[in-house]
Scaffold this active site. Structure first.
Site, short mmCIF file in Angstrom:
data_model
loop_
_atom_site.label_atom_id
_atom_site.label_comp_id
_atom_site.label_asym_id
_atom_site.label_seq_id
_atom_site.Cartn_x
_atom_site.Cartn_y
_atom_site.Cartn_z
N GLY A 692 0.82 -1.20 0.00
CA GLY A 692 0.00 0.00 0.00
C GLY A 692 0.85 1.24 0.00
O GLY A 692 2.09 1.16 0.04
N GLY A 697 5.20 7.54 1.53
CA GLY A 697 5.88 6.60 0.67
C GLY A 697 5.12 5.31 0.54
O GLY A 697 3.92 5.26 0.79
N ASP A 808 -1.43 10.61 15.56
CA ASP A 808 -2.16 10.24 14.35
C ASP A 808 -2.81 8.87 14.49
O ASP A 808 -2.66 8.01 13.63
CB ASP A 808 -1.22 10.28 13.14
CG ASP A 808 -1.99 10.35 11.82
OD1 ASP A 808 -3.21 10.64 11.86
OD2 ASP A 808 -1.39 10.11 10.77
#
Ligand SMILES: *[C@@H]1O[C@H](CO)[C@@H](O)[C@H](O)[C@H]1NC(C)=O
Ligand SMILES: *[C@@H]1O[C@H](CO)[C@@H](O)[C@H](O)[C@H]1NC(C)=O
Length: 992
Positions: A692, A697, A808
């Site tokens: 993925g 990146g 996050d």
């Protein structure tokens, strides 16, 4: 029987041996020289001494008795006290400490000592004070603790001690203070604690104690403070509980599984000041005798199943004699009462009153205005009718007023605007009518205003836009009319503005570009006309923009292409025409964003006709306007970012505790790996192996030479920020190791290529599982994964001397291993927060929806922000709704949805897969109620009201156990090993 006797004999023999060894050591001639070598041994076991206390001061050239932290006795010239508190020391305690045979006080509170307590400590039989609190000690408390019979103060709070508490603790009959809170103790609380008849403070909170509270504890007449908050204790309270506690001032039993009634005898403990029985399963009547506790200041009975006498119905007649009461918290109990006018007779000290979700009926009495010290009042989620009394304007100390979710009628009295300290005003979900008071600009402290879902009419007073410190405004779903004021552009810190579903008309003012902090803007379903101002390009923080269902015409301005955080756009159902912009966020939008307009054109993907070549004229004009509106704000952003970078640099020096200390840290020694080896492992980074793509990146699956699967995260170094992200991630991962964090196997770092080699997680990520069409997780699996995530967070926040904020958290960052154990990943934007306090940082690319309000608005990074994200994640995991799902744009948020479901049915909002797969609805409902209650607690608007992660973990564990025992007998969840993978490759999202 015979076995037991033998066992007893052996134990007895062992303790005699121990005693003898004490005596023999004492018999050896110990003198100040032995003390010196013991302390030098301690010094040698300190691996990090940030203030150079020991390195500079503890040297053989000066007398031991002059060393920092050391006190010697005057007669015998031996060390009697050692105090090394608050020095940031990292190290272990060597056995030599057992030679300090005259030691009376040993205090090393608030350092980073780890390892276990050496057995030789048992030689220190003169010890009166042993304070190891706030360190990282592990292991069990050995039974020899019972030998230290002179101990008066034993403080082990906030460590990682585990196992059962040995009954020998009952031998320490001189103890007055016993602090064992915030460890991992488990099993039953030994009844021998009842022997401690001199105990004044007994603190056992935040552990994993099970079973009942030993009855003898309620007979310790010296007890002043008793806490078992946040364990798994069950059973009932003794009916005579207050009779033998004449000195008790504080009792904290919250967050357990206690049941039965609250004994009326509690009031015999007449010195009680604080009583917390919240979040248990207490039922029956709230005892009226609580009113006899003359000194009572805090009463917290939240989240139980308590009621009041049905004849009485008036809640406050109970408490009119508690003259000092200042916090009364009764939310989430089915009180079914009314608020009598006599509320005005309550203690004049009352500061906080929370009656959220208590089924309260009737009107809000006029005399409420007499509670002149009130700072917080919530009557939300009840069945109150009638008007908001004007006397509310007399509550001049009020900071937070919550009357949402009732049936209140009539106008918003302009008297509310006298409340100059008010920071939060929630009147949403009522039947309020009339206008928003013109004098609203007197509320100069207001940060949050929610008047949604009422029947308000007339214009939005332009005075509202003088409150330039507002953070969130929601006026949606009313009948507000008129046009938007030009002054709207003054709101430089506003993060959320929802004016949808009203009757607003006229043009959107150009000044809207001034809302530089705005994350979420909805003007949907109004009658706005004219074009979308070019100045929208100035809304640099915007993530969600909903303009659907208006009469907007003209083109979609190309200036929107600069909105790099924009994730959601809806301009459907307008009269727009011309070319749909193609750059920036527009790359990701789909046809739904643009449906039903007059004549939009663009790429085929958007279901609109292809554009014909347009003339250059209007484009040039647009260019000038972009310069005028967009550039100034961009300049500002760049300035802010560079200021923050500079301050980070300065700050970096303070943080050197982590970075300059490479030798002493327990670093995982990563083997370096070459680019060549990675090429082999991934078959030349072939597309077949691509797992993925993430924000910085791509992630590939690889096979190392020894056959182990790994995930290889390759940084795209063309992206600005990727270098920094790599460094941050390395820096953080280097210092941490936990079963619920993704493990780094090695790194590859060249000038032009950087990659992290991570543990491979065969079951993908939580996002895939939640939104799979073919697989679903059951309740227990979801609970387990969320417990894993909480454990990881707890470790990040508290497990290391410098708290780490993940920043996050979201489902795609929760990876699952073969056994479906959750692992938190992606530390690309994590932050080290020194001193445990929050720190203002630049806005990074945290994901909207999961981001705490204070992060979005002021860029404040703190562990409490992670807790907020965790709460959202918890809601998402059980509701299968994304926090920025389309359904939430207009009027709702995920949090709001969950909040409202509390008064309707929690089963309405949960993932339908759960409803169809679980059999025991009652068990599921109980579990969901508790879980969503916890999630809301995590998502409190104000950071300081959020629960900390340690307690989150404790509560969730408790919820899980309760659920597991509720469904015991039924199938306990499927064997996860037989479950396939929900489209690991098809989702195309990076699990790393
Ligand atoms: C302590 O005892 C040792 C022998 O056990 C002796 O060598 C030393 O001189 C003594 N030190 C003091 C300060 O008395
Ligand atoms: C030991 O600690 C107690 C309590 O803090 C204190 O009162 C006492 O003076 C201390 N004794 C020594 C020898 O430092």
């Amino acid at each position: 029987m015979a076995d037991q006797t033998t066992c007893f004999l052996i134990l007895h023999f062992l303790s005699i041996l121990l005693l003898m060894s004490c005596l023999t050591t004492d018999a050896k001639i110990l003198n100040i020289t032995t003390d010196q070598s013991a302390l030098l041994a301690l010094k040698a076991h300190i691996s990090y001494d940030p203030h150079h206390i020991l390195t500079t001061n503890w040297s053989s050239s000066t007398s031991v008795c002059n060393w920092v932290g050391v006190t010697c006795g005057s007669r015998h010239h031996r060390v009697i006290a050692l105090n090394l508190s608050n020095n940031g020391l990292v190290g272990t305690i060597p056995p030599h400490i057992g030679n300090l045979s005259f030691l009376v006080n040993l205090t090393i509170r608030n350092n980073s000592f780890h390892g276990s307590m050496p057995n030789e400590l048992s030689h220190l039989y003169r010890l009166e004070l042993l304070n190891f609190g706030y360190n990282e000690f592990g292991g069990e408390i050995p039974s020899w603790i019972g030998l230290l019979t002179k101990l008066q103060n034993l403080t082990l709070v906030r460590n990682n001690f585990k196992g059962k508490l040995s009954p020998e603790i009952g031998n320490l009959t001189k103890l007055t203070l016993l602090y064992l809170g915030s460890n991992n103790f488990e099993g039953a609380i030994p009844s021998e604690i009842g022997n401690l008849q001199n105990l004044e403070i007994l603190s056992l909170g935040c552990n994993n104690f099970f079973g009942t509270i030993p009855l003898d504890i309620f007979n310790i007449s010296t007890l002043q403070s008793f806490s078992v908050v946040g364990n798994h204790l069950s059973g009932t309270l003794p009916s005579d509980m207050g009779h033998f506690l004449p000195n008790l001032e504080e009792i904290f039993l919250g967050m357990n599984e206690l049941s039965g009634t609250i004994p009326a005898s509690i009031s015999n403990a007449s010195q009680l000041i604080k009583v917390d029985l919240s979040n248990n399963s207490f039922s029956g009547l709230i005892p009226k005798t609580l009113g006899n506790l003359r000194l009572l200041q805090l009463l917290n009975l939240e989240l139980n199943n308590l009621t009041i006498e049905s004849l009485e119905l008036s809640i406050f007649s109970y408490f009119s004699n508690n003259a000092y009461l200042n916090q009364l918290l009764l939310s989430m109990n089915p009180l079914n009462g009314v608020i009598p006018n006599s509320i005005g007779n309550l203690s004049s000290f009352l500061k906080t009153i929370d009656l959220t979700g208590c089924n309260i009926k009737g009107n809000i009495p006029i005399d409420i205005g007499n509670l002149s010290r009130l700072t917080y009042m919530s009557l939300g989620g009840n069945d109150l009718a009638g008007p908001i009394p004007t006397t509310i304007g007399r509550l001049s100390m009020l900071e937070r007023l919550k009357l949402f979710g009732n049936r209140l009628k009539g106008p918003i009295p302009s008297d509310v605007c006298y409340l100059g300290r008010l920071g939060e005003l929630f009147l949403d979900g009522n039947k309020l009518s009339g206008q928003i008071p013109e004098s609203i600009n007197n509320l100069t402290s207001l940060k949050y205003l929610n008047l949604a879902f009422n029947q308000l009419t007339s214009r939005i007073p332009s005075s509202l836009w003088m409150l330039t410190y507002l953070l969130e405004v929601d006026l949606s779903s009313n009948s507000l009319s008129g046009s938007l004021s030009l002054d709207i552009g003054n709101m430089k810190v506003l993060t959320k503005l929802n004016l949808s579903r009203n009757q607003l008309s006229g043009h959107i003012p150009e000044t809207i570009g001034g809302l530089i902090s705005l994350l979420n803007l909805s003007l949907a379903v109004n009658q706005l006309e004219g074009s979308i101002p070019i100045s929208f390009g100035g809304l640099v923080s915007l993530v969600v923009l909903d303009l659907a269902g208006n009469n907007l015409s003209g083109e979609i301005p190309k200036s929107l292409e600069v909105l790099r955080y924009l994730k959601y756009l809806n301009v459907s159902y307008n009269k727009l025409r011309g070319e749909i912009p193609t750059q920036g966020p527009f790359v990701n939008f789909s046809a739904e964003s643009f449906m039903s307009n007059d004549a939009l054109c663009g790429v085929v993907r958007l279901n609109v006709p292809t554009c014909k070549d347009a003339s250059l004229g209007p484009k040039k004009a647009m260019g000038v306007r972009i310069l005028k509106y967009v550039l100034p704000t961009l300049g500002l952003t760049i300035f802010v970012v560079s200021v923050v970078l500079v301050s980070r640099k300065l700050h970096g020096k303070k943080n050197s505790k982590l970075s300059n200390n490479k030798d002493s840290m327990p670093l995982s020694t990563w083997r370096r790996i070459s680019h060549q080896q990675l090429l082999q492992a991934t078959e030349g980074f072939s597309a077949n192996n691509l797992l993925g793509e993430g924000s910085f990146g791509s992630v590939y699956k690889g096979t190392l030479l020894d056959g182990t699967y790994v995930a290889i995260k390759v940084l795209n170094l063309e992206l600005e920020g990727a270098f920094k992200s790599f460094d941050i991630e390395c820096e953080i991962l280097r210092h941490i190791r936990h079963r619920n964090l993704v493990k780094v196997i090695s790194v590859c770092s060249n000038i032009d290529f950087k990659a992290l080699v991570l543990e491979y997680m065969p079951k993908g990520n939580l996002e895939m599982w939640l939104y799979s069409n073919t697989h679903s997780l059951n309740m227990l699996q979801r609970l387990n994964i969320m417990i894993d995530v909480a454990a990881a967070l707890e470790y990040l926040h508290l497990g290391y001397s410098t708290p780490i904020v993940h920043c996050d958290l979201k489902p795609s960052n929760i990876l699952l291993d073969e056994d479906m154990v959750g692992h938190v990943a992606d530390f690309g934007i994590a932050k080290l927060v020194s001193d445990g306090i929050s720190l203002t940082q630049t806005m990074t690319m945290a994901t909207i929806g999961y981001m705490a309000p204070e992060y979005g608005s002021e860029g404040i990074v703190s562990t409490r922000g992670d807790v907020y994200s965790y709460g959202i994640l918890l809601m998402e995991t059980f509701t299968r709704n994304k926090p920025i799902d389309d359904m939430f744009i207009g009027e709702m948020s995920l949090k709001r949805l969950v909040e409202e479901s509390f008064s309707l049915s929690i089963l309405e909002v949960i993932d339908s897969n759960l409803r169809s797969n679980e059999n025991d609805y009652a068990a599921m409902e109980t579990c969901l109620f508790a879980t969503m209650g916890l999630a809301l607690h995590c998502c409190a608007d104000l950071p300081e009201q959020r629960i900390d992660i340690k307690n989150v973990l404790a509560r969730l564990n408790k919820i899980k156990l309760k659920h597991a025992s509720n469904i015991a007998g039924e199938k306990q969840g499927v064997d996860v090993r037989n479950v396939g993978n929900p489209g690991f490759d098809s989702l195309g999202k990076s699990p790393y």
